[in-house]
Design a protein around this motif. Sequence first.
Motif, PDB file in Angstrom:
ATOM      1  N   GLY A 120      82.233  83.962 -11.848  1.00 16.87           N
ATOM      2  CA  GLY A 120      81.224  83.225 -12.593  1.00 16.87           C
ATOM      3  C   GLY A 120      81.556  82.981 -14.050  1.00 16.87           C
ATOM      4  N   ILE A 121      82.703  83.454 -14.530  1.00 14.61           N
ATOM      5  CA  ILE A 121      83.117  83.234 -15.921  1.00 14.61           C
ATOM      6  C   ILE A 121      84.364  82.353 -15.899  1.00 14.61           C
ATOM      7  N   PHE A 122      84.254  81.145 -16.466  1.00  9.36           N
ATOM      8  CA  PHE A 122      85.311  80.152 -16.351  1.00  9.36           C
ATOM      9  C   PHE A 122      86.006  79.919 -17.688  1.00  9.36           C
ATOM     10  N   ASN A 123      87.269  79.565 -17.607  1.00  6.68           N
ATOM     11  CA  ASN A 123      88.081  79.330 -18.799  1.00  6.68           C
ATOM     12  C   ASN A 123      88.909  78.066 -18.611  1.00  6.68           C
ATOM     13  N   ALA A 183      82.628  81.237  -2.733  1.00  7.75           N
ATOM     14  CA  ALA A 183      83.387  81.349  -3.977  1.00  7.75           C
ATOM     15  C   ALA A 183      84.137  80.054  -4.281  1.00  7.75           C
ATOM     16  N   VAL A 184      84.705  79.426  -3.237  1.00  8.03           N
ATOM     17  CA  VAL A 184      85.397  78.150  -3.427  1.00  8.03           C
ATOM     18  C   VAL A 184      84.425  77.082  -3.921  1.00  8.03           C
ATOM     19  N   ASP A 185      83.234  77.047  -3.332  1.00  2.73           N
ATOM     20  CA  ASP A 185      82.224  76.066  -3.752  1.00  2.73           C
ATOM     21  C   ASP A 185      81.885  76.233  -5.229  1.00  2.73           C
ATOM     22  N   ASP A 186      81.715  77.470  -5.672  1.00  4.70           N
ATOM     23  CA  ASP A 186      81.399  77.716  -7.082  1.00  4.70           C
ATOM     24  C   ASP A 186      82.539  77.244  -7.982  1.00  4.70           C
ATOM     25  N   PHE A 187      83.771  77.518  -7.566  1.00  7.93           N
ATOM     26  CA  PHE A 187      84.924  77.107  -8.367  1.00  7.93           C
ATOM     27  C   PHE A 187      85.023  75.586  -8.431  1.00  7.93           C
ATOM     28  N   PHE A 188      84.925  74.924  -7.295  1.00  5.63           N
ATOM     29  CA  PHE A 188      85.014  73.466  -7.269  1.00  5.63           C
ATOM     30  C   PHE A 188      83.858  72.817  -8.036  1.00  5.63           C
ATOM     31  N   ASP A 189      82.692  73.463  -8.034  1.00  3.17           N
ATOM     32  CA  ASP A 189      81.562  72.925  -8.808  1.00  3.17           C
ATOM     33  C   ASP A 189      81.890  72.862 -10.296  1.00  3.17           C
ATOM     34  N   ASN A 190      82.739  73.746 -10.753  1.00  4.58           N
ATOM     35  CA  ASN A 190      83.131  73.760 -12.169  1.00  4.58           C
ATOM     36  C   ASN A 190      84.407  72.966 -12.430  1.00  4.58           C
ATOM     37  N   LEU A 191      85.305  72.918 -11.456  1.00  2.00           N
ATOM     38  CA  LEU A 191      86.581  72.241 -11.651  1.00  2.00           C
ATOM     39  C   LEU A 191      86.493  70.728 -11.448  1.00  2.00           C
ATOM     40  N   PRO A 193      84.196  68.281 -11.508  1.00  5.21           N
ATOM     41  CA  PRO A 193      83.623  67.370 -12.514  1.00  5.21           C
ATOM     42  C   PRO A 193      84.554  67.102 -13.694  1.00  5.21           C
ATOM     43  N   LYS A 194      85.443  68.035 -14.000  1.00  5.00           N
ATOM     44  CA  LYS A 194      86.401  67.822 -15.082  1.00  5.00           C
ATOM     45  C   LYS A 194      87.520  66.874 -14.655  1.00  5.00           C
ATOM     46  N   VAL A 195      87.758  66.813 -13.361  1.00  7.14           N
ATOM     47  CA  VAL A 195      88.855  66.015 -12.823  1.00  7.14           C
ATOM     48  C   VAL A 195      88.444  64.570 -12.562  1.00  7.14           C
ATOM     49  N   ILE A 196      87.215  64.350 -12.133  1.00  3.31           N
ATOM     50  CA  ILE A 196      86.745  63.033 -11.696  1.00  3.31           C
ATOM     51  C   ILE A 196      87.044  61.922 -12.706  1.00  3.31           C
ATOM     52  N   PRO A 197      86.787  62.097 -14.014  1.00  2.00           N
ATOM     53  CA  PRO A 197      87.055  60.995 -14.959  1.00  2.00           C
ATOM     54  C   PRO A 197      88.524  60.614 -15.070  1.00  2.00           C
ATOM     55  N   PHE A 198      89.439  61.453 -14.551  1.00  4.71           N
ATOM     56  CA  PHE A 198      90.863  61.183 -14.665  1.00  4.71           C
ATOM     57  C   PHE A 198      91.445  60.561 -13.391  1.00  4.71           C
ATOM     58  N   GLN A 199      90.575  60.195 -12.469  1.00  5.90           N
ATOM     59  CA  GLN A 199      91.044  59.522 -11.260  1.00  5.90           C
ATOM     60  C   GLN A 199      91.460  58.086 -11.588  1.00  5.90           C
ATOM     61  N   GLU A 230      86.287  68.193   2.848  1.00  3.92           N
ATOM     62  CA  GLU A 230      84.907  67.770   2.601  1.00  3.92           C
ATOM     63  C   GLU A 230      84.419  68.254   1.230  1.00  3.92           C
ATOM     64  N   ALA A 231      84.850  69.447   0.837  1.00  6.10           N
ATOM     65  CA  ALA A 231      84.435  69.985  -0.461  1.00  6.10           C
ATOM     66  C   ALA A 231      84.928  69.098  -1.601  1.00  6.10           C
ATOM     67  N   LEU A 232      86.135  68.561  -1.471  1.00  6.91           N
ATOM     68  CA  LEU A 232      86.680  67.656  -2.488  1.00  6.91           C
ATOM     69  C   LEU A 232      86.025  66.282  -2.402  1.00  6.91           C
ATOM     70  N   LEU A 233      85.882  65.785  -1.190  1.00 10.56           N
ATOM     71  CA  LEU A 233      85.311  64.451  -0.983  1.00 10.56           C
ATOM     72  C   LEU A 233      83.875  64.365  -1.485  1.00 10.56           C
TER      73      LEU A 233
END
Length: 642
Positions: A120-123, A183-191, A193-199, A230-233
């Motif tokens: 739960g602590i992201f960097n 745990a993967v869902d929590d990580f992807f929820d934070n990761l 959104p940071k990636v989407i604008p760079f598509q 599906e988690a990425l899509l």
Amino acid sequence: MLKLLVQKGSRSMQIIAVRKEHVRRIGLLLLIVVALVLYRLRFHWLPLIPTKMNSRKVGLQAEREYFQLEGKKLLILGGSMHYFRVPRPYWTDRMLKMKALGLNTLTTYVPWNLHEPQRGIFNFKGNLDLEAYLRLADDLGLWVILRPGPYICSEWDLGGLPSWLLRDQNMKLRTTYVGFTDAVDDFFDNLIPKVIPFQYKEGGPIIAVQVENEYGGYDKDQKYMNFVYEALLHRGIVELFMTSDNKDGLSKGSVAGALPTINFQKMDSGMTLMKGLEPGKPKMVMEYWSGWFDHWGGHHHIYQKGILNTIAALLNKGVSINLYMFHGGTNFGFMNGAQDFGTYIADVTSYDYDAPLSEAGDYTEKYIQIRELYSKYLDQELPEQPAQMYKTKYSALRVKEYIPLWEVLSQLEKPIESERPINMENLPINNGSGQAYGYTLYNTVINSGGLLHSMQNVRDRAQVFVDGQSVGFLDYKNVELAISVATGKRNLSLLVENRGRVNYGNKLDDQRKGLIGDIFLNKEPLKGFTIYPLEMKTNFIESFSTIPLNPIPENPTFPAFFYGIMHVDSLPYDTFVKLKGWTKGAVFVNGMNLGRYWEIGPQQTLYLPAPWLQHGSNEVLRFLHLKDIMEHLSSCFSKELF
């Protein structure tokens, strides 16, 4: 009146001076802009101000025998380089050298364990600023294939999975086990959104995203790859999906909706793998292994034979190629992985990989030859090679102060009391995330000598002490140790080193470290432990500048921390710390962990990048397990790694 005129004249002069300074600054700014434009043109960069074109709607397509981008044929010439293995100030240098090789695409993994070190602590700051890395690639005109995992392999501790996952005794990594998927869902929820604008469709550099990594060689859950897809899509990834597999499982690692790609080194095995790819689709080698990694006690891998012929053959067949690695970098700190296919072996700190660009960013003969090959194939003049990074050899550092580990224990937080041993991951520290890396010291009391037996519960190597004196080691092979002591109560200590978790294979679930079970003395389990986590984080290392240290005696007590000052009289330059005569431990410079060293090699030096040094005094701290001959208390600084 005269005073008033003088004041008015003075004010006028001030106004004129301000105007001149303003004009000078505008002129300087224009000069910088012009220089930047010319510099970009020189290296064939993108336009000065990138625009998010409305025409970017199609993205990378894989509907024919070749890739298409906006309807035009695209051959991907890629290179792997990981932001977390390269000091941030060097990202630009390495990417420009990538461009100069003729590459058009950067591929990178995303290390979950660094981005979420505690649950739960992201960097995403500093060297982990993925957004800055993607933005830079975009500015320099490189496409990006993103490989976000959650598992990445990469000869990285636990394949990039955070160790706190193993606190769950029922954990099933890389499956749809709910403890893992949550745990993967929590990580992807934070990761994500940071990636989407760079598509690509958003005007960014990401043209493809990989689903997991080499899952065909694992294949423990038929539903898992679809879960990751599906988690990425569903989180907004709209670019082309890919999978990546080697000979261990190309037929099992694919998922509907993603283009399979392959990994190999030798052409004969590569041709066999390509036969298994779907006809009528683009063929890509996601990992053409341009070298190989090293492990402690082995030899330094040099791979040159056949590499140019293989690349040329792939190009002639229209196959897209990604060099793994283009630039390996360094497993700074305790982040190296390991292998265990019957015998456990840990990887070294350097991730040089015998790549075209060396660990320290130097051109190699392999780089020059591949550049010439790509230049001929592309039939164009490639961008000029950026200047080589200067290296220097500093004078020897003589260590004059030290502090034994036993004296450092009082500086640590309150130890953990436990009747039985507790493995690192389940220690009650770090907000319930346990200890991830480093060493753990287990202390107890014994009343007699006898036969100490680990029952293979030591992970990975324990140095055993009685009343502070080293009496031997326990590890995977050495599970017994005879202890001869006088009668009466004696302090027994086991300093357990986590040498790196396995990063590939079917033993991922079995990577808990420290003491994972009972230790027996004369067939009786030892009890009543005091446990000290020795994570050796930056704040702990920096505290040595305030701790009273001791002059080094003729016979120092081990293990210990040895402290010295390195003087840099000019601008800092890259160098390597040479540790001839020192047995095993780790080196820290200005609080930064350069990594492990071990006399068994093949690595003989540790890379010290210039950005981690400063003009003047630099604090150097070395943790040393054991040394029998104290004649090597100095360190040299070299220009070479091996």
